[in-house]
Structure formats: structure tokens, C-alpha cells
Design a protein around this motif. Structure first.
Motif, PDB file in Angstrom:
ATOM      1  N   ASN A  85     -41.753   3.796 -21.562  1.00  0.00           N
ATOM      2  CA  ASN A  85     -40.638   3.795 -22.513  1.00  0.00           C
ATOM      3  C   ASN A  85     -41.073   4.308 -23.878  1.00  0.00           C
ATOM      4  N   ASP A  86     -42.289   3.965 -24.279  1.00  0.00           N
ATOM      5  CA  ASP A  86     -42.815   4.479 -25.543  1.00  0.00           C
ATOM      6  C   ASP A  86     -42.961   5.996 -25.477  1.00  0.00           C
ATOM      7  N   THR A  87     -43.454   6.478 -24.353  1.00  0.00           N
ATOM      8  CA  THR A  87     -43.626   7.919 -24.155  1.00  0.00           C
ATOM      9  C   THR A  87     -42.283   8.640 -24.188  1.00  0.00           C
ATOM     10  N   LEU A  88     -41.269   8.045 -23.564  1.00  0.00           N
ATOM     11  CA  LEU A  88     -39.935   8.657 -23.561  1.00  0.00           C
ATOM     12  C   LEU A  88     -39.328   8.661 -24.957  1.00  0.00           C
ATOM     13  N   ASN A  89     -39.566   7.604 -25.705  1.00  0.00           N
ATOM     14  CA  ASN A  89     -39.066   7.540 -27.079  1.00  0.00           C
ATOM     15  C   ASN A  89     -39.734   8.560 -27.982  1.00  0.00           C
ATOM     16  N   ARG A  90     -40.917   9.017 -27.588  1.00  0.00           N
ATOM     17  CA  ARG A  90     -41.665   9.975 -28.416  1.00  0.00           C
ATOM     18  C   ARG A  90     -41.512  11.416 -27.943  1.00  0.00           C
ATOM     19  N   GLY A  91     -40.587  11.658 -27.030  1.00  0.00           N
ATOM     20  CA  GLY A  91     -40.270  13.052 -26.696  1.00  0.00           C
ATOM     21  C   GLY A  91     -40.448  13.465 -25.253  1.00  0.00           C
ATOM     22  N   ALA A  92     -41.109  12.658 -24.433  1.00  0.00           N
ATOM     23  CA  ALA A  92     -41.213  13.012 -23.019  1.00  0.00           C
ATOM     24  C   ALA A  92     -39.839  12.951 -22.373  1.00  0.00           C
ATOM     25  N   GLU A  93     -39.627  13.775 -21.339  1.00  0.00           N
ATOM     26  CA  GLU A  93     -38.324  13.853 -20.684  1.00  0.00           C
ATOM     27  C   GLU A  93     -38.386  13.451 -19.212  1.00  0.00           C
ATOM     28  N   SER A  94     -39.563  13.195 -18.728  1.00  0.00           N
ATOM     29  CA  SER A  94     -39.757  12.702 -17.367  1.00  0.00           C
ATOM     30  C   SER A  94     -41.132  12.049 -17.289  1.00  0.00           C
ATOM     31  N   ILE A  95     -41.332  11.240 -16.261  1.00  0.00           N
ATOM     32  CA  ILE A  95     -42.573  10.479 -16.105  1.00  0.00           C
ATOM     33  C   ILE A  95     -43.112  10.659 -14.691  1.00  0.00           C
ATOM     34  N   THR A  96     -44.424  10.817 -14.590  1.00  0.00           N
ATOM     35  CA  THR A  96     -45.094  10.752 -13.302  1.00  0.00           C
ATOM     36  C   THR A  96     -45.921   9.476 -13.253  1.00  0.00           C
ATOM     37  N   PHE A  97     -45.578   8.593 -12.340  1.00  0.00           N
ATOM     38  CA  PHE A  97     -46.365   7.381 -12.126  1.00  0.00           C
ATOM     39  C   PHE A  97     -47.362   7.636 -10.993  1.00  0.00           C
ATOM     40  N   ILE A  98     -48.622   7.395 -11.262  1.00  0.00           N
ATOM     41  CA  ILE A  98     -49.651   7.503 -10.223  1.00  0.00           C
ATOM     42  C   ILE A  98     -49.895   6.102  -9.673  1.00  0.00           C
ATOM     43  N   ILE A  99     -49.573   5.908  -8.397  1.00  0.00           N
ATOM     44  CA  ILE A  99     -49.639   4.585  -7.770  1.00  0.00           C
ATOM     45  C   ILE A  99     -50.632   4.624  -6.613  1.00  0.00           C
ATOM     46  N   ASP A 100     -51.671   3.812  -6.707  1.00  0.00           N
ATOM     47  CA  ASP A 100     -52.701   3.780  -5.667  1.00  0.00           C
ATOM     48  C   ASP A 100     -52.611   2.565  -4.748  1.00  0.00           C
ATOM     49  N   LYS A 101     -51.791   1.575  -5.136  1.00  0.00           N
ATOM     50  CA  LYS A 101     -51.744   0.323  -4.374  1.00  0.00           C
ATOM     51  C   LYS A 101     -50.373   0.124  -3.734  1.00  0.00           C
ATOM     52  N   PRO A 102     -50.328  -0.070  -2.406  1.00  0.00           N
ATOM     53  CA  PRO A 102     -49.030  -0.258  -1.732  1.00  0.00           C
ATOM     54  C   PRO A 102     -48.353  -1.588  -2.052  1.00  0.00           C
ATOM     55  N   ASP A 103     -49.085  -2.502  -2.717  1.00  0.00           N
ATOM     56  CA  ASP A 103     -48.448  -3.775  -3.086  1.00  0.00           C
ATOM     57  C   ASP A 103     -47.821  -3.718  -4.480  1.00  0.00           C
ATOM     58  N   THR A 104     -47.787  -2.526  -5.086  1.00  0.00           N
ATOM     59  CA  THR A 104     -47.135  -2.347  -6.388  1.00  0.00           C
ATOM     60  C   THR A 104     -45.638  -2.625  -6.268  1.00  0.00           C
ATOM     61  N   ASP A 105     -45.106  -3.407  -7.190  1.00  0.00           N
ATOM     62  CA  ASP A 105     -43.668  -3.703  -7.181  1.00  0.00           C
ATOM     63  C   ASP A 105     -42.913  -2.523  -7.788  1.00  0.00           C
ATOM     64  N   VAL A 106     -42.622  -1.554  -6.951  1.00  0.00           N
ATOM     65  CA  VAL A 106     -42.063  -0.293  -7.423  1.00  0.00           C
ATOM     66  C   VAL A 106     -40.649  -0.461  -7.968  1.00  0.00           C
ATOM     67  N   GLU A 107     -39.873  -1.402  -7.431  1.00  0.00           N
ATOM     68  CA  GLU A 107     -38.516  -1.618  -7.940  1.00  0.00           C
ATOM     69  C   GLU A 107     -38.539  -2.109  -9.383  1.00  0.00           C
ATOM     70  N   ILE A 108     -39.428  -3.042  -9.689  1.00  0.00           N
ATOM     71  CA  ILE A 108     -39.548  -3.533 -11.070  1.00  0.00           C
ATOM     72  C   ILE A 108     -39.996  -2.400 -11.986  1.00  0.00           C
ATOM     73  N   LEU A 109     -40.942  -1.604 -11.499  1.00  0.00           N
ATOM     74  CA  LEU A 109     -41.439  -0.466 -12.286  1.00  0.00           C
ATOM     75  C   LEU A 109     -40.306   0.485 -12.637  1.00  0.00           C
ATOM     76  N   LEU A 110     -39.521   0.874 -11.644  1.00  0.00           N
ATOM     77  CA  LEU A 110     -38.438   1.829 -11.871  1.00  0.00           C
ATOM     78  C   LEU A 110     -37.294   1.220 -12.676  1.00  0.00           C
ATOM     79  N   ASN A 111     -37.019  -0.067 -12.457  1.00  0.00           N
ATOM     80  CA  ASN A 111     -35.965  -0.745 -13.214  1.00  0.00           C
ATOM     81  C   ASN A 111     -36.301  -0.875 -14.689  1.00  0.00           C
ATOM     82  N   GLY A 112     -37.591  -0.850 -15.000  1.00  0.00           N
ATOM     83  CA  GLY A 112     -38.012  -1.072 -16.377  1.00  0.00           C
ATOM     84  C   GLY A 112     -37.829   0.115 -17.299  1.00  0.00           C
ATOM     85  N   ILE A 113     -37.548   1.290 -16.719  1.00  0.00           N
ATOM     86  CA  ILE A 113     -37.365   2.481 -17.550  1.00  0.00           C
ATOM     87  C   ILE A 113     -36.002   2.428 -18.223  1.00  0.00           C
ATOM     88  N   VAL A 114     -35.977   2.713 -19.517  1.00  0.00           N
ATOM     89  CA  VAL A 114     -34.756   2.531 -20.313  1.00  0.00           C
ATOM     90  C   VAL A 114     -33.616   3.439 -19.866  1.00  0.00           C
TER      91      VAL A 114
END
Length: 458
Positions: A85-114
Motif C-alpha cells: 500500500n505504501d508503494t502504491l501510494n508512492r506511484g506504483a500502479e501494480s504489484i508483484t508478490f513473490i510467494i514461496d510458501k504454500p501456507d501463505t494466506d493469499v486471501e488476506i494478502l490480496l484483501n489488504g490492498i487498498v
């Protein structure tokens, strides 16, 4: 003013230009003096003229729509959300998340983007069908544009092993292409070939052959395939490379009845980045990002100037992002679509690169396909041969990296700055095939300089 002032002048033919150039050369040979040959075997002329130009079809790219993207490695989900969110507020227009662990809560991650209006790329270091299906469900329920960068063949090429095994990985690709209708699930990591030293024709041909394996595996692909492309320093050639990739992708996709365009994410190459005089890396990445935009990339991820020796940090990320912001909002690179259309030089480069790459692609297919040549080591050997030629030019000073093999600053010390190991890591282990190894041109020279440094100050 509606009058065309050039109508007052007689047109000058290419023959007349060449005659004048020959006069100015004062007896020197035109071909030997002014025509040079690229590593791909393309003879570059000093003059490209409309009377020798064959009009090409429009590239169909949309430079006005390119997204400034930033990578975030997900270790802690909440911290990654805050950083995104900080990156988006500073001018980024898209995000690449690098995820190495299958137990990552991806729904929470995606829901957290403003904002759910931005494209999100998920670069997965594993292959789990249920995990990808969860992402597809999220995209459907939240109307989010998501690209999953899943590339089992790229995993094999880079690591030497599949995620699981060939049958299971390719079956997963086929299953996901049928069941995931709300997200793009396939990617081709073409940047591996550039970073390992393949020439431009090889990069294009290997990318297409890599894509073709997926078309054969999952003929029902309904979403764009994402191509991850690394952009090198040869400015006009790199513009033409991206145009040629998109052009040839359309030709091959049409044979399979595949309608969606490819989606290109471009990033600067690692191959010419240096440890010493590292600020020059900013100049290199700037021109490489320019090539990416003019070549028609859909998203550009800039590389931080200190990425090869520092861990990801706020300052390096901000500078990398700001380079793209300057190109977009101060240099107006987003104001014209297809900016390279009609350039005789770029159009000719695109044509020649396309023709040579298509010939190589056909040779690969006639020899059993990309996977077959990976398994028998042909792809690896060809890349190593091209890399060795480029390395020789660098060692002889004909391929110049300022601050490293040209005008080095002998007072520059780096031993105490290293947070990351900046060289190829050798890790003996059992693999199915020989992996394709990324290697920077300056590595050996930098090792020698580091070994000679006084480290007592560290």
C-alpha cells in the motif's frame, strides 16, 4: 500551419545518400567502415531510407497503458500488505508478490490492498492446484485482475528439476487452464535466457518454443500467457526484440486458435549490472526501461541500482520506482501508442530478428521441441556458446561496462557493503537436467578486486 514545407525540396533517394557518404569517406570502404554486424548476424547499416522500406503491420502495442510495477517478497503477510500500500501510494500502479510458501494466506494478502482496480501478479515458487484455485475464486468474488506467474518448464530450466515431476506438473497446467477462468495462470520466464547470455535471436526463439510447449499441453488456454522478459543494453535491438516476440506470438497462437494477446512484463537485465561504480546501474536501467516501454511492455519492473549486493530496501526501491515515474510523467512515454511504428531502422530490425528467430524456432520443433532440447542439453550448450562470445568481448574491453573494465575507480571498495552474495552460487546436487545458469559479465573481474581489498574496516 497546414503547408508541408518539405514539398519545396526535391526528394533524395537512398542511392544519392550513399553516393554522398562515399564522397565524405574519402576513399574508405563503405561496407567495412560503416556497416557493423551484431552477435545475431544482423548487418546494421548507417542509413535506412523510405525507398528501401517495406511497410509493416502496426505493432498494436499500447505504451500509454504500461504499468509501473514493483516486486515484494512475501515473508510476513501483514508487513507485505503495508509495504504494498505504501508503494502504491508512492506511484506504483501494480504489484508483484513473490510467494514461496504454500501456507501463505493469499486471501488476506490480496484483501489488504487498498485498491482492487490494479493488476496483481503472484509469482509462485511452488505448484499447488488448490492454492491456485483459491486465487481464482478470490478474483471472481472481488473482480480483481490477477496474473499467476506459474511456469513449470521455467522451473526445470532454471533449477534442473520439476516442481514434482513432468507428468504431474504438466497435468496441473492442463487442469488449471480448464478450471481457472478468472485469472491468467501461465507464464514463461524468458528473462532466464537473457540473464544467462543468450543472444537476442535465441531469446525470442526460446521464448516462443517455451510457449509452444504450453500450447501443446493445454490447448484450451483462455487467458493471456504472461511473458517475463529481461531487457538488455542494445537500445534499438531491445525495442525490436519485444515487438518481434509479440508479433511471432500472435502467429503461433493463431495456429492453436488462441485469441488473447500475450502479456509482457519487462525488467532490466542482470547481465550488465556491476558491483563497482554501482550508480552507473541507474543509467543502465533507465535506458533498458525506455526500450521496454517503447517496445510495448504491458508492465515494467525496474531493478534497484544496488539489487545485486543489497537486500531489498526502501531507498533502492524508491529510486527504481522514481525512474519509471520520471519516464512516464515527465518524459511523456505514455502519451503515444506504438511509438516505434514507421521507424525504418526499428521496423527492419524487427523483421530480421523475427525471420531469424522463426527459423530457429522451426529448427527446435523439427528436432523434437523445446523440452527435448532442454533434456539433451542443446539449449544450455547454445546459450553457453553465446555467453562465452560476449564474455570474451568484455574481457578484451570491446564490450564496455563503465567503472568496471573501462575507467574503474581504484578507490572504490565494496567488501564491507555486501549483504548478498553477488556471484554465481555453486551448489552440487542431483538434477534431471543441467540448469541454465544466470551470470553477470563482470563477475570474475569483481572477484579479483574483492580479493585484493583490505577488509579490516568491516
Amino acid at each position: 500551419m497546414s503547408d508541408n514545407l518539405f514539398n519545396d525540396f526535391e526528394p533524395v533517394s537512398s542511392k544519392q545518400w550513399k553516393q554522398q557518404i562515399q564522397v565524405d569517406l574519402k576513399g574508405a570502404d563503405y561496407n567495412e567502415t560503416l556497416i557493423w554486424e551484431s552477435p545475431e548476424g544482423i548487418k546494421v547499416k548507417p542509413l535506412y531510407h523510405y525507398d528501401e522500406y517495406e511497410a509493416a503491420a502496426p505493432a498494436g502495442t499500447t505504451a500509454s497503458h504500461f504499468n509501473i510495477c514493483q516486486e515484494i517478497y512475501v515473508q510476513d503477510v501483514q508487513k507485505s500488505i503495508t509495504r504494498a500500500n505504501d508503494t502504491l501510494n508512492r506511484g506504483a500502479e501494480s504489484i508483484t508478490f513473490i510467494i514461496d510458501k504454500p501456507d501463505t494466506d493469499v486471501e488476506i494478502l490480496l484483501n489488504g490492498i487498498v485498491s482492487n482496480n490494479i493488476p496483481v501478479y503472484l509469482n509462485l515458487g511452488f505448484l499447488e492446484i488448490d492454492f491456485v484455485k483459491r486465487i481464482d475464486t478470490f478474483a471472481k468474488n472481488n473482480h480483481t485482475t490477477i496474473y499467476v506467474l506459474l511456469d513449470p518448464i521455467g522451473q526445470l530450466a532454471d533449477d534442473g528439476n520439476w516442481f514434482h515431476n513432468m507428468e504431474k506438473d504438466l497435468d496441473a497446467v492442463s487442469t488449471l487452464s480448464l478450471s481457472c477462468t478468472n485469472i491468467s495462470i501461465l507464464s514463461v520466464n524468458s528473462s532466464l535466457y537473457q540473464n544467462a547470455g543468450a543472444n537476442i535471436v535465441q531469446q525470442i526463439a526460446y521464448t516462443l518454443a517455451h510457449v509452444n510447449e504450453y500450447f501443446n499441453t493445454a490447448p484450451t488456454i483462455s487467458k493471456p500467457i504472461t511473458l517475463q522478459v529481461a531487457v538488455g543494453a542494445n537500445y534499438f535491438f531491445e525495442i525490436a526484440k519485444l515487438r518481434a516476440i509479440r508479433k511471432l506470438y500472435r502467429v503461433i497462437a493463431e495456429e492453436y486458435g488462441h485469441n488473447p494477446e500475450c502479456h509482457i512484463i519487462a525488467t532490466p537485465t542482470k547481465r550488465n549490472k556491476t558491483l563497482y561504480d554501482y550508480n552507473v546501474n541507474m543509467l543502465r536501467t533507465t535506458t533498458e526501461c525506455m526500450s521496454a516501454i517503447l517496445g510495448g511492455a504491458d508492465a515494467v519492473i525496474n531493478m534497484a541500482y544496488d539489487a545485486i549486493y543489497h537486500k531489498s530496501n526502501e531507498f533502492g526501491d524508491r529510486i527504481a520506482r522514481n525512474q519509471l515515474l520520471v519516464l512516464k510523467h515527465e518524459s511523456y512515454f505514455d502519451k503515444v501508442d506504438n511509438p516505434a511504428d514507421g521507424s525504418y531502422y526499428i521496423e527492419e530490425l524487427t523483421k530480421q530478428l523475427s525471420d531469424k528467430a522463426l527459423t530457429l524456432f522451426k529448427d527446435i520443433e523439427a528436432s523434437g521441441g523445446f523440452l527435448h532440447q532442454l533434456k539433451d542439453g542443446t539449449i544450455q550448450r547454445k546459450i553457453e556458446e553465446s555467453a562465452a562470445k560476449e564474455q570474451e568481448l568484455f574481457n578484451e574491453g570491446k564490450e564496455v561496462l563503465l567503472g568496471t573494465n573501462k575507467y574503474p575507480n581504484t578507490d572504490d571498495k565494496m567488501s564491507c557493503e555486501l549483504e548478498l552474495y553477488p556471484f554465481v552460487k555453486t551448489e552440487p546436487r542431483k538434477t534431471l537436467i543441467k540448469p541454465i545458469i544466470e551470470k553477470r559479465l563482470a563477475e570474475q573481474m569483481e572477484r579479483e578486486r574483492l580479493n585484493g581489498e583490505d577488509t579490516t574496516c568491516c
